[in-house]
Design an enzyme around this catalytic site. Structure first.
Site, PDB file in Angstrom:
ATOM      1  N   ASN A  67      -5.821  12.167   0.130  1.00  0.00           N
ATOM      2  CA  ASN A  67      -4.918  11.371   0.953  1.00  0.00           C
ATOM      3  C   ASN A  67      -5.792  10.649   1.968  1.00  0.00           C
ATOM      4  O   ASN A  67      -7.008  10.841   2.029  1.00  0.00           O
ATOM      5  CB  ASN A  67      -3.867  12.285   1.631  1.00  0.00           C
ATOM      6  CG  ASN A  67      -2.757  11.492   2.307  1.00  0.00           C
ATOM      7  OD1 ASN A  67      -2.212  10.560   1.712  1.00  0.00           O
ATOM      8  ND2 ASN A  67      -2.436  11.821   3.540  1.00  0.00           N
ATOM      9  N   LYS A  68      -5.172   9.811   2.770  1.00  0.00           N
ATOM     10  CA  LYS A  68      -5.879   8.978   3.748  1.00  0.00           C
ATOM     11  C   LYS A  68      -6.938   9.768   4.516  1.00  0.00           C
ATOM     12  O   LYS A  68      -6.696  10.912   4.904  1.00  0.00           O
ATOM     13  CB  LYS A  68      -4.845   8.392   4.712  1.00  0.00           C
ATOM     14  CG  LYS A  68      -5.379   7.507   5.808  1.00  0.00           C
ATOM     15  CD  LYS A  68      -6.221   6.354   5.325  1.00  0.00           C
ATOM     16  CE  LYS A  68      -5.465   5.455   4.356  1.00  0.00           C
ATOM     17  NZ  LYS A  68      -6.399   4.604   3.546  1.00  0.00           N
ATOM     18  N   ASP A 118      -2.303  10.567  -2.271  1.00  0.00           N
ATOM     19  CA  ASP A 118      -2.702   9.495  -3.185  1.00  0.00           C
ATOM     20  C   ASP A 118      -3.020  10.015  -4.574  1.00  0.00           C
ATOM     21  O   ASP A 118      -2.892   9.303  -5.562  1.00  0.00           O
ATOM     22  CB  ASP A 118      -3.884   8.716  -2.612  1.00  0.00           C
ATOM     23  CG  ASP A 118      -3.422   7.840  -1.465  1.00  0.00           C
ATOM     24  OD1 ASP A 118      -3.297   8.341  -0.343  1.00  0.00           O
ATOM     25  OD2 ASP A 118      -3.116   6.649  -1.715  1.00  0.00           O
ATOM     26  N   ARG A 129       0.843  -1.193   0.000  1.00  0.00           N
ATOM     27  CA  ARG A 129       0.000   0.000   0.000  1.00  0.00           C
ATOM     28  C   ARG A 129       0.882   1.248   0.000  1.00  0.00           C
ATOM     29  O   ARG A 129       2.102   1.152   0.153  1.00  0.00           O
ATOM     30  CB  ARG A 129      -0.939  -0.009   1.208  1.00  0.00           C
ATOM     31  CG  ARG A 129      -0.199  -0.398   2.501  1.00  0.00           C
ATOM     32  CD  ARG A 129      -0.646   0.307   3.687  1.00  0.00           C
ATOM     33  NE  ARG A 129      -0.434   1.725   3.588  1.00  0.00           N
ATOM     34  CZ  ARG A 129       0.749   2.331   3.763  1.00  0.00           C
ATOM     35  NH1 ARG A 129       1.853   1.655   4.041  1.00  0.00           N
ATOM     36  NH2 ARG A 129       0.848   3.653   3.667  1.00  0.00           N
ATOM     37  N   GLY A 130       0.230   2.414  -0.161  1.00  0.00           N
ATOM     38  CA  GLY A 130       0.971   3.670  -0.324  1.00  0.00           C
ATOM     39  C   GLY A 130       1.035   3.942  -1.811  1.00  0.00           C
ATOM     40  O   GLY A 130       1.411   3.057  -2.586  1.00  0.00           O
ATOM     41  N   ALA A 131       0.667   5.143  -2.232  1.00  0.00           N
ATOM     42  CA  ALA A 131       0.485   5.419  -3.659  1.00  0.00           C
ATOM     43  C   ALA A 131       1.701   5.030  -4.504  1.00  0.00           C
ATOM     44  O   ALA A 131       1.550   4.280  -5.478  1.00  0.00           O
ATOM     45  CB  ALA A 131       0.108   6.889  -3.851  1.00  0.00           C
ATOM     46  N   ARG A 185      -7.562  -0.643  -7.045  1.00  0.00           N
ATOM     47  CA  ARG A 185      -7.874   0.460  -6.121  1.00  0.00           C
ATOM     48  C   ARG A 185      -8.086   1.734  -6.945  1.00  0.00           C
ATOM     49  O   ARG A 185      -7.313   2.005  -7.870  1.00  0.00           O
ATOM     50  CB  ARG A 185      -6.746   0.653  -5.089  1.00  0.00           C
ATOM     51  CG  ARG A 185      -6.620  -0.577  -4.152  1.00  0.00           C
ATOM     52  CD  ARG A 185      -5.828  -0.247  -2.915  1.00  0.00           C
ATOM     53  NE  ARG A 185      -6.568   0.626  -2.022  1.00  0.00           N
ATOM     54  CZ  ARG A 185      -6.014   1.255  -0.974  1.00  0.00           C
ATOM     55  NH1 ARG A 185      -4.728   1.096  -0.727  1.00  0.00           N
ATOM     56  NH2 ARG A 185      -6.743   2.037  -0.198  1.00  0.00           N
ATOM     57  N   GLN A 226      -2.470   2.483  10.084  1.00  0.00           N
ATOM     58  CA  GLN A 226      -1.150   2.533   9.437  1.00  0.00           C
ATOM     59  C   GLN A 226      -0.165   3.397  10.230  1.00  0.00           C
ATOM     60  O   GLN A 226       1.039   3.173  10.170  1.00  0.00           O
ATOM     61  CB  GLN A 226      -1.259   3.088   8.008  1.00  0.00           C
ATOM     62  CG  GLN A 226      -1.953   2.181   7.015  1.00  0.00           C
ATOM     63  CD  GLN A 226      -3.453   2.459   6.939  1.00  0.00           C
ATOM     64  OE1 GLN A 226      -4.033   3.023   7.859  1.00  0.00           O
ATOM     65  NE2 GLN A 226      -4.081   2.056   5.855  1.00  0.00           N
TER      66      GLN A 226
END
Lengths: 335, 335
Positions: free
Chosen positions: B243-244, B233, B44-46, B87, B192
């Site tokens: 973003n998150k 993201d 995970r993580g862009a 995603r 996270q």
């Protein structure tokens, strides 16, 4: 369901730490166990803490075997002091302790002091029940048809040993037939929203959507929320309000998105001795409430955590404070 | 420790869902398992999603047994399509898929297409490594001596398969000898921050304090935070940043308290085709990520939950966007 109930020789409480999976009542006979139940959040919520402390003090006083009035008062002080050390932020606790102490001034025999203490605890309980019912009725007038309301932590019957404050307003609006729905912040670290508010709303058949605390801003920014209502642990004379950690963030986010932000609380939560919120003591609880969830460690071993249990919302973000004497607006004046 | 590593005939990733308690590497040989690892947030993580998808596509392409170029391209499309469905929010994924597709245009034999795809995936990985290192160096100039920095979610080596973005800046400032400390939002629902960022900071010996997401406002309002840095993201052409979930709230709270709010991201995260943040698709994930933590149900049975995984921070709240081409300020122009 009663969050706090006086049994004559014991105090019956719901162990709120076990909800929603287990509804367990505990009958407490020894006053230090009442103080411990407050400390460990078995009983929680500013009004309920005040009520439980009053009953706890009355319970402790019944067992005092003193030779004279001054010995009685000295033992009484030990009991009251234990409660005043239990939690620092909710002022209802200190107001209850103060009222219990004042009762003794008018009594002269050991027996009359003991029975007056029980009567006073019952009065505090009854007054809070009436106050929360009344403020809920006032507050319901702020809730429109088809409103979606956002709330934080738990300010319902469990938290008040009465009708509820923020949740009392919501429950009253629903009982009046308004079609409403509620977004519930889960309220980390101890998840009172997910565990208690979601449970109380389901019991009332009020449509509720659980969200993480971090999602509130998202829904506010998308126009999904009509108003925010929260309870309070202590309100300063100028209206600044201490409430569960995360409340300040909600208030700022509501302000930024032009959504009304209301505080619902009985006047027993107002501390007129304190001018502004910066004087309100903020409880710092153990870091393991942050690093652990339901016994499961979520952070690396050795991780450091902070755990302030409350924050202060400056009065400028608060549209109105809903009390049993009516809806109070800026500039706040509680006298 | 490498979040993503190409083994020649397989892709090795760290299963990030098991951290911080278990550091487990998985070697993936079948491309659908790479797509599944992206969907389930094992990787995970862009930036890391883009890199993993590129390798996943290259991996899938190696096994294509096609009679001719057009049959090859048709099978290739099936592979690429699976990744584009994994995603929706991180644009690095779509940029990687686009680059992989463009490579094929210049190749004419099956063998040259297969090897060019591997080369392109490696290039994407290497370029992201260089970009994150460079942007971290630019970003470190924004970090002063004795700064306390607040971050959200995880934007470190794990999230980037490189040096990190938000955490890259922090790590770089620390390596330059600046005495800094970090407040880490735990980042519900999937934690996270608590699981990954706290772990990465401890490995770097950078003092870190874990907080719940609801505590960030408290520390910002008390002057305890010098700046906020987050990853991204997807960044729209006008600087609006997805973003998150929870990032928007932090940005508003930072703004309200006059604390600089920075986004750190490689230019591969910028989507110049999208004018503003309102066009960024927001992934809605399963509600059980909210109602359950580490397998333990925290809400009543039957409780309804929402779970938007990202939010959009309007560019007006963002002081600067830190990229490998330098620190970009308002009005944002990425071309």
């Amino acid at each position: 369901m009663k969050a706090v109930e006086w049994l004559g020789d014991a105090l019956r409480i719901i162990d709120q730490t076990l909800l929603p999976h287990t509804l367990k009542y505990i009958d407490i006979r020894d006053y230090p166990d009442v103080a411990e139940a407050i400390k460990t959040l078995r009983v929680r919520g500013a009004p309920a803490i005040g009520i439980a402390a009053a009953y706890g003090i009355a319970l402790g006083a019944q067992r005092i075997a003193a030779a004279d009035r001054s010995e009685f008062l000295s033992e009484y002080e030990t009991i009251a002091e234990l409660f005043s050390q239990s939690r620092p932020t909710a002022v209802n606790l200190f107001h209850a302790i103060e009222r219990m102490g004042q009762v003794l001034e008018k009594q002269h025999t050991m027996d009359s002091m003991k029975s007056a203490l029980i009567d006073e605890a019952k009065s505090i309980h009854e007054e809070e029940e009436i106050a929360t019912k009344r403020l809920s009725e006032y507050g319901a007038s702020l809730i429109g048809e088809n409103f979606t309301i956002l709330t934080h932590c738990n300010a319902g019957p469990l938290a008040t040993a009465g009708y509820g404050t923020a949740l009392g307003v919501i429950i009253e609006a629903h009982r009046q037939g308004k079609r409403i729905q509620v977004f519930v912040d889960e309220t980390r670290p101890l998840l009172q929203g997910a565990r208690l508010t979601a449970w109380e709303l389901m019991k009332e058949h009020i449509p509720a959507t659980l969200i993480t605390d971090s999602m509130a801003g998202y829904f506010l920014s998308r126009g999904r929320i009509n108003c925010v209502i929260v309870g309070a642990d202590r309100i300063a004379a100028n209206g600044d309000t201490a409430n569960k950690i995360g409340t300040y963030s909600l208030a700022v986010l509501a302000h930024e998105n032009a959504v009304p932000f209301y505080v619902a609380a009985p006047l027993s939560t107002v501390d007129t001795k304190i001018e502004s919120g910066s004087d309100i003591p903020i409880e710092e609880r153990k870091p393991d409430e942050v690093t652990t969830i339901a016994g499961h460690r979520i952070a690396p071993d050795g991780a450091v955590a902070a755990n302030p249990a409350f924050d202060v919302t400056p009065h400028r973000y608060i549209h109105a404070i809903i009390t049993e004497k009516g809806i109070i607006r800026k500039p706040y004046n509680f006298t």
